[in-house]
Design an enzyme around this catalytic site. Structure first.
Site, mmCIF file in Angstrom:
data_model
loop_
_atom_site.group_PDB
_atom_site.id
_atom_site.type_symbol
_atom_site.label_atom_id
_atom_site.label_comp_id
_atom_site.label_asym_id
_atom_site.label_seq_id
_atom_site.Cartn_x
_atom_site.Cartn_y
_atom_site.Cartn_z
ATOM 1 N N LEU A 15 37.852 42.608 36.997
ATOM 2 C CA LEU A 15 37.355 43.907 36.303
ATOM 3 C C LEU A 15 37.913 45.108 36.925
ATOM 4 O O LEU A 15 37.427 46.218 36.521
ATOM 5 C CB LEU A 15 35.698 43.791 36.822
ATOM 6 C CG LEU A 15 34.738 43.156 35.815
ATOM 7 C CD1 LEU A 15 33.527 43.016 36.321
ATOM 8 C CD2 LEU A 15 34.896 43.417 34.307
ATOM 9 N N SER A 16 38.703 45.186 38.021
ATOM 10 C CA SER A 16 39.459 46.363 38.625
ATOM 11 C C SER A 16 39.683 47.196 37.351
ATOM 12 O O SER A 16 39.699 48.382 37.631
ATOM 13 C CB SER A 16 40.343 45.889 39.538
ATOM 14 O OG SER A 16 39.793 45.451 40.721
ATOM 15 N N LYS A 65 44.368 39.443 50.761
ATOM 16 C CA LYS A 65 43.731 40.627 51.526
ATOM 17 C C LYS A 65 44.335 40.424 52.987
ATOM 18 O O LYS A 65 44.256 41.452 53.494
ATOM 19 C CB LYS A 65 42.213 40.338 51.410
ATOM 20 C CG LYS A 65 41.693 40.976 50.276
ATOM 21 C CD LYS A 65 40.158 40.873 50.234
ATOM 22 C CE LYS A 65 39.677 41.754 48.832
ATOM 23 N NZ LYS A 65 38.254 41.759 48.860
ATOM 24 N N ASP A 101 35.728 47.644 50.980
ATOM 25 C CA ASP A 101 34.536 46.651 50.832
ATOM 26 C C ASP A 101 33.438 47.224 51.480
ATOM 27 O O ASP A 101 32.323 46.957 50.916
ATOM 28 C CB ASP A 101 34.789 45.328 51.119
ATOM 29 C CG ASP A 101 35.899 44.511 49.996
ATOM 30 O OD1 ASP A 101 35.748 45.184 49.010
ATOM 31 O OD2 ASP A 101 36.628 43.807 50.216
ATOM 32 N N GLY A 125 26.207 32.520 53.301
ATOM 33 C CA GLY A 125 27.687 32.619 52.904
ATOM 34 C C GLY A 125 28.573 33.058 54.211
ATOM 35 O O GLY A 125 27.923 33.711 55.234
ATOM 36 N N ALA A 126 29.655 32.378 54.292
ATOM 37 C CA ALA A 126 30.557 32.958 55.461
ATOM 38 C C ALA A 126 32.143 32.816 55.079
ATOM 39 O O ALA A 126 32.835 32.458 55.737
ATOM 40 C CB ALA A 126 30.226 31.983 56.702
ATOM 41 N N GLY A 128 35.269 35.440 52.863
ATOM 42 C CA GLY A 128 36.106 36.421 53.026
ATOM 43 C C GLY A 128 35.166 37.756 53.152
ATOM 44 O O GLY A 128 35.364 38.702 54.174
#
Ligand code: NAP
Length: 278
Positions: A15-16, A65, A101, A125-126, A128
């Site tokens: 979507l960037s 990243k 982020d 969650g764990a 990125g």
């Protein structure tokens, strides 16, 4: 004209281009913003291309990243701490890396009147994004951080890292019962798994754990498609405040645009102008 791109693989559904396009239109900047598929191991080729073709900057998404870091001339403090770069500016042939982020997330919860400082945070969650958000929460002075994940070891690894900054960091296995046990006094519950995302077959077993949360807690789902996940619907029914992932997505893009433009912009104003267009 500002020459920009987003690189990653897969990239088709990014979507960037839409988010940056709406933002730069709202600011009144002439730009081109391309979506470029760069496979794992091909990042150096893209960097050569960017340097010799007058690219002003590019956003970086999965799987680059972390991979891009050795190719940068300079990296800002936050990106270095998080070991994650999502924005690169090309100036006089040199590459400068940033991570927006955490800023995007901080601004998105700030809009709702919440912040990490002094808050009790439970993260599901764990992956990125949790590596970045858990460290940001710890640095900002969260009162406690609990990370629950399907693979407990990944949650443990992140916990070890953030204990440098946070005295109360804990981890556990992701299950409805464990969430309920850990979130009795939570201020913010963050879902950073794809459970409930369009195209993902998995979902939470049930939402009974929401009954254990204080009514004042913010339920934040990083997913933006659908805009209202089953988790957010169930939280809303119980009277909690909710937040989907769209605001983080927009704010991290606006923070990146500030680097591309080399100046501050009124991110709250532009966010309000474009949020319904995404
Ligand atoms: P990632 O590195 O691939 O990590 C995925 C995480 O989800 C891991 O902890 C994984 O657990 C867990 N998971 C995956 N499938 C699962 C399942 N079926 N049941 C339980 N847990 C499961 O991804 P990421 O980059 O951290 O992103 C995580 C989520 O945040 C995604 O939904 C992504 O779209 C969203 N996100 C949103 C924004 C935004 O701007 N709004 C930004 C970044 C990410 P294991 O460790 O056990 O595999």
């Amino acid at each position: 004209m500002l020459k920009l791109a987003v690189i990653g693989d897969p990239i088709e559904h990014s979507l960037s281009p839409k988010v940056h396009g709406e933002a730069l239109d709202a600011i009144g900047i002439e730009y081109e913003y391309k979506k470029i598929r760069v496979r794992q191991g091909e990042i150096e080729d893209y960097i050569k291309y960017a340097r010799s073709n007058g690219i002003d900057g590019f956003n970086v998404t999965m799987p680059h990243k972390v991979d891009i870091i050795p190719f940068l001339d300079e990296i800002d403090d936050e990106a270095e701490v998080f070991s994650s770069v999502n924005t690169v500016c090309v100036r006089d042939g040199k590459l400068y890396g940033y991570s927006t982020d955490a800023t995007g997330y901080r601004l998105s919860i700030g809009e709702r009147g919440y912040g990490f400082d002094g808050s009790r945070i439970v993260i599901l969650g764990a992956g990125g994004v949790v590596r970045t958000l858990a460290q940001a929460a710890a640095i900002d002075g969260a009162k406690s951080i609990t990370i629950l994940n399907r693979t407990e070891r990944s949650a443990e690894e992140i916990c070890k890292k953030i204990r440098i900054y946070a005295s109360h960091a804990d981890f556990g296995k992701l299950s409805s019962r464990e969430i309920a046990n850990r979130c009795e006094s939570a201020d913010i519950l963050i879902n950073a798994t794809p459970l409930g995302m369009s195209g993902c077959s998995g979902n939470f077993e049930d939402f009974d754990f929401l009954d254990a949360l204080p009514k004042s807690a913010l339920i934040s789902d990083l997913i933006y498609s659908p805009k209202k996940t089953d988790l957010l619907k169930a939280a809303e029914e119980r009277g909690n405040k909710t937040l989907n992932g769209l605001s983080m997505l927009i704010y991290q893009a606006l923070a990146a645009d500030e680097y591309y433009l080399g100046r501050e912009i009124d991110k709250n104003k532009i966010y309000k102008e474009i949020k319904d267009l995404i």
